[in-house]
Structures are given as structure tokens and as C-alpha cells.
Design a protein around this motif. Sequence first.
Motif, mmCIF file in Angstrom:
data_model
loop_
_atom_site.group_PDB
_atom_site.id
_atom_site.type_symbol
_atom_site.label_atom_id
_atom_site.label_comp_id
_atom_site.label_asym_id
_atom_site.label_seq_id
_atom_site.Cartn_x
_atom_site.Cartn_y
_atom_site.Cartn_z
ATOM 1 N N UNK A 22 -18.545 -38.237 -1.958
ATOM 2 C CA UNK A 22 -19.511 -38.204 -3.057
ATOM 3 C C UNK A 22 -19.730 -36.759 -3.527
ATOM 4 N N UNK A 23 -19.825 -35.851 -2.564
ATOM 5 C CA UNK A 23 -20.002 -34.443 -2.946
ATOM 6 C C UNK A 23 -18.825 -33.963 -3.783
ATOM 7 N N UNK A 26 -19.234 -35.533 -7.122
ATOM 8 C CA UNK A 26 -20.444 -35.072 -7.811
ATOM 9 C C UNK A 26 -20.267 -33.651 -8.367
ATOM 10 N N UNK A 27 -19.443 -32.859 -7.683
ATOM 11 C CA UNK A 27 -19.213 -31.500 -8.184
ATOM 12 C C UNK A 27 -18.366 -31.499 -9.445
ATOM 13 N N UNK A 38 -17.095 -43.196 -5.569
ATOM 14 C CA UNK A 38 -17.182 -43.402 -4.118
ATOM 15 C C UNK A 38 -16.875 -44.855 -3.775
ATOM 16 N N UNK B 12 -20.846 -22.675 -4.657
ATOM 17 C CA UNK B 12 -20.800 -24.150 -4.558
ATOM 18 C C UNK B 12 -22.109 -24.741 -5.092
ATOM 19 N N UNK B 13 -22.053 -25.508 -6.178
ATOM 20 C CA UNK B 13 -23.304 -25.999 -6.776
ATOM 21 C C UNK B 13 -23.948 -27.122 -5.979
ATOM 22 N N UNK B 14 -23.233 -27.689 -5.017
ATOM 23 C CA UNK B 14 -23.775 -28.848 -4.298
ATOM 24 C C UNK B 14 -23.370 -28.755 -2.832
ATOM 25 N N UNK B 16 -24.902 -29.685 -0.163
ATOM 26 C CA UNK B 16 -25.189 -30.921 0.573
ATOM 27 C C UNK B 16 -25.309 -32.061 -0.416
ATOM 28 N N UNK B 17 -24.881 -33.219 0.004
ATOM 29 C CA UNK B 17 -24.932 -34.384 -0.876
ATOM 30 C C UNK B 17 -25.466 -35.567 -0.066
ATOM 31 N N UNK B 18 -26.413 -36.319 -0.593
ATOM 32 C CA UNK B 18 -26.947 -37.444 0.169
ATOM 33 C C UNK B 18 -25.884 -38.519 0.425
ATOM 34 N N UNK B 20 -24.251 -41.905 0.382
ATOM 35 C CA UNK B 20 -24.433 -43.114 -0.429
ATOM 36 C C UNK B 20 -24.504 -44.365 0.446
ATOM 37 N N UNK B 25 -20.074 -50.917 -2.058
ATOM 38 C CA UNK B 25 -18.671 -51.222 -1.770
ATOM 39 C C UNK B 25 -18.509 -52.714 -1.487
#
Lengths: 173, 454
Positions: A22-23, A26-27, A38, B12-14, B16-18, B20, B25
Motif C-alpha cells: 500500500x505504501x 500510495x507514494x 492492494x 520519502x513522503x510516506x 509509514x502506511x497504515x 489495509x 480482497x
Amino acid sequence: VNDLERRHGLEALFAAHAGSVRAYARRRIDAATADDTVSEVFVIAWRRLEEVPEDALPWLLGCARRVLANQRRSTRRGEALTRRLEGASAPAGWTGVSDGPLALALAELGERDREILLLICWEGLEPAQAARVLGCSRNALAVRLHRARRRLAIALERAERGDVGTQPMENLT
Amino acid sequence: MSDLLERLSAANPLPDCPQPSIEEVWMRLATEEPGRSRPSITPGRSRLTRRGLLVPVCAVAAVMALAVLLVTSGSGGGLSVVARAYAAASSNGTIIHYVMSSRQRPAQTNHVPWKYADTHGQVWVSGRRRHLIEALSFVPGHGSLSHEIVVDGDHVENFQGNTIVESTTQSASGSCAALVSCGAGVPADPLAEIRSLYKAGQLRAAGQTTVGHRRVDVIVSQDATVRVLVDPRTFIPIQITQTFGSQPWPVSPTVTTTITHYQRLALTPHNNKLLNLLPHPRARIACVSASGVIRVTALKHCPLVPADRPSSTTSYTTGRPPSGVRASARRYAPGRWEISVSFTASTAVTSARSSYTILLQLQDGSRLLWTSDQNIRRDTRVTEVFQSPALKFRAGTHTGTVRFNTTNQANAAPHGPDEIPLGNFEVLNPQAPASLGASGVIVGRFVVTVPSSR
């Protein structure tokens, strides 16, 4: 392998790598499309669970890269048309990067150069893993990485001088 | 790493990412057709193509695929029925809205036994939050009640008899009995039951059976206390039978829930209001603490504020005002009344996806809702009768509305493969964007007078 074992396998894969996938998405794209990406990636993983290697992250990121490429192909033409109709130029700079010159330099790079650099620097992959994502050999990746780094340095130097940032991004990629 | 790459890493703009949810799925897997071909987008394809290995590899793959097909033919392949039913029952990140009727036999309320109890209602559920509007009748009986409940984990808001009881758990039922009947408690969530059994590995497929001249898949729990019938194409649950063997009753009570409409709604701020109580501006609020202490207060002093509901959307309905809504009340037994509402249908009802509903607002704040027949021709006179064996209407004037409900897809006639007729009801495609609950339009109003019993 019965269905329950496959399900547990996918759940384990998801728990380990869904955040990274996802990261990665998302980037590069908005949140809603990233979530779609995802789920699409893990649907593919479910169908090909037996093919997923032990070091699964490069394989998953490779899927995500192609899913995003498919999505971009389908939307790029429409977006370009909309932009022309609105008389607007493409956004200058790489979305989300607060370092202004670096954002402009990234935008000036070709997609392949940028992808190599970001896989190493943002996704934290080793060169061998990045090679698997891009479907090339480790040696080829080393050469590409070297060239990409050199192009980024040149683009950054130009950006800091104020020479870039006016051309639409798609013309540069 | 060079300074340049370090600078890039720092940008890096992100970082950490939550994480999902995997529910999406399962949802996609359940809603996609198993045999649908898809483009191959797994890594490594370009190298094969570039080195001229594509043709021999494809030939080998085709031979292997044929062999696998021959070996596994008849086993179904792909996701199991159980996994697809689980995905169809999952409500994370979306709202499931379904219309249900259930029968429990035997039943009891306040320790009074009944042969059976019927429940009709609608449910909106998303994750752990659930909103139910139900009418219960005990047959043959002397009791009937309707209520509206919002359950969010341990938090319960129960509207009944013009009082909203807000409690943390139902353990305070001994105290709240003074205000409302607690016999019904919090209704079980059949979809949650399916999900929890699946996660525990307790569900298995048990072949097919015939319901209403159609074949449906059967899923049972390992201990055979839960039996689920699912549509073989959409895997939506259409009937859930639960046996509660642990209850102290001469015969274990069994609840059979039949789902007549089932749809998924996007979890938008607009639709999110469907998970809240209807507005009850005159309701009292009773806050029941965990210790059982009841605090009744006026609405304005209570933190619980019934939320707004989405207003009706009329843009895609074709309902026109029926001519001359007439309503009458007839006493058919001491203290018991029969309400008749008649009108001329301006719009045909030919599918379970559209209907006329009649809503009667009683003076004590409670409401009655019943649905028209499913086969109404245009410009014919329709008479709908509500006869409750135990409902004691107060003398006086009650108001009501006739409402035409439909969906945007219902108007996109003809009704195509998005509907799966099953016996005398139909199951909606979960992908259908229509919102059954919000697509109605009030097409007529009426007033009915219940005379004094004397």
C-alpha cells in the motif's frame, strides 16, 4: 493444499506485506486507487499463491507496478485531454515530496530511472530485490542504478539553478 | 549510500502506511467470476518474451494446465463456496443492507412461552455497527412489539415505546424492564455468525438443495447448529437457520432468518447515517448504567442525539401520487383492530425490487410498516390490510403515508441478470449501486380514525 491452508497462507502474506504494497502504491497514486491496487495485487497473489516466492515482497511490488501501469495507461489519455481542454499544464514536481528541487528533479527523470531510485530509497529494497521487481538481472540493475543516480544529480543541479519545472511531466517520461 | 540517495530517502513522503484490511480482497474474490480470464501481470514476463522462451514455455504451460484441468475437473477449483459466502457476508468498509424475516420456534418473552415468534425488518450493518428496525409478533399471541436498535459493540441504543434506552450492555435488563420489554434483547447477527464460524474453520459445504424450484448451495457448521443457504451465483446468504441448543428450554429454540433483499452500499458520509437511529424528536432518553441505574432525561439534556436520516431521493423513481388514498379501521375482536389502506397504483410493481409500503404513525410514537403485494398492475385498485392480533390501537386519529420504493436499476427495465429469482423472492446483485432504503418517494398520505371501543 486445501482451501483453509491457502486462506491462511494469503492472510499471512497480507499481514506481512500489505502495508508495504500500500505504501508503494500510495507514494505513486491517490489513496482510493492505492487501496484498489492492494486488493488487486492480493487477488493475483491468491490465484498464483503457489508461484509466490519465499521473499514475496519484490514479487508483490512487481505486480503492483504493473497494476499501476495498467491503470495509468487507461487514465493518461483522458487526463491529458481534460488538461488540454482546461488549458492547464501538468503539475510540476513529484507529488508529495517537500524538498522542492528534488521534487522537480524526480519529475524530470524518466519513469524507469525514477522507479529504480525509489525502489532502493523509499521501498528499502536491496538491489537484487529491486531487480526482481523490474524483471531484470542484478547486473543490469546495477548499471541502470548508476545511470539513474547520475541523471538525478544532473537534474537536481539544474533544478537548484531554476532551469527545470516548466515542462509537462509526461513529455519527460 | 551516497549523499544524493540519502537526500532522496529523507524525502520519502510516506515513511509509514497504515495496514489495509484483507476484507476487500475476499470481497473482490467473491464477486469476480471464477472462470474469468485476466491479463497476466506477474513479474518476469518481459524476460521470457525477450529471450524467445515464450512459445515453448506457453506450450509446456498449456500441457500442464490441461493435465491439471483433467485431474481437478469436477472439484470446482478456485475459491470454495464457504470462502465466497464469508466474503459476501463481510461488511467491513461497506454497508450491507438487507430485508429479512425470521421465525423463532419455540419462543418466549418475559418467561411467557409462545409457539413461535415472527420478526420482519430491515438491517443496515457495517463492521461492528448495526442498525435494525424490526417488528416482532408472538403467535398465537397476545404480544407484539416493534423496536429500533443500534448496536455498536457493547453500546446499545434501543428505541421502543417512545423511549430510547441507551445502555452499555444488556446485562442491565432487570432494570430496564421497567421502561421497555427486554425480552427481545439484542437480536443475533446472522452475518456475524457466518463470519465467526468461517474464521474458526467451522463451516463446510454440504452440497446443494432446492428452494422454490431453484438450486442453492448449503453450508453447515461442524456441529450442525447453523445451516446457511447461499445463492450459487452471488454466494449471498438467503437463509440462515440457527439452533440454540444451550438454551434452558424443553426443545432447543431454532431461528430461521430469510433474507429477501440484500445489497451493498458505499460507506459514504451520506449512507453512514443509515447506521444511526431514526429521528425521534419527542422520545425520552433513558441512560442505563452498567450497574442498572436508570436516568431518564429530556432529549436536550442527553448526550445521545438521534441523527438525521438521508432524505428521500426522487430523481430515479417513477412513482406518481396514487389517487385517493383511503384508510379505515375495523374492530374484529375486543380491543383489536384491522387497518385497511387502499389506493390506485399509478406504477406497476412487478418485481421484489419495488413495492408500495404503508407507514402508520401511531399516537404513542410507535410506527407500523407493511409492504404491498409484489404483483400489482398499473391503474388497479390496491387494498392492503394490516391485522395485528394483539396490537391495541388507541382511540383517536393516526396518520400514515403510502410510499413507492424502487431502485434506479429497477427502472432500467428489463430486469436482467442482476436479479436472481429464488422462489417468491429475489436476491440483488451485491454490486448493484441502488439504495433500496433511500430510493422511495411518498406518494400519498392518509388519516385513519380508530373509534372508541365503547
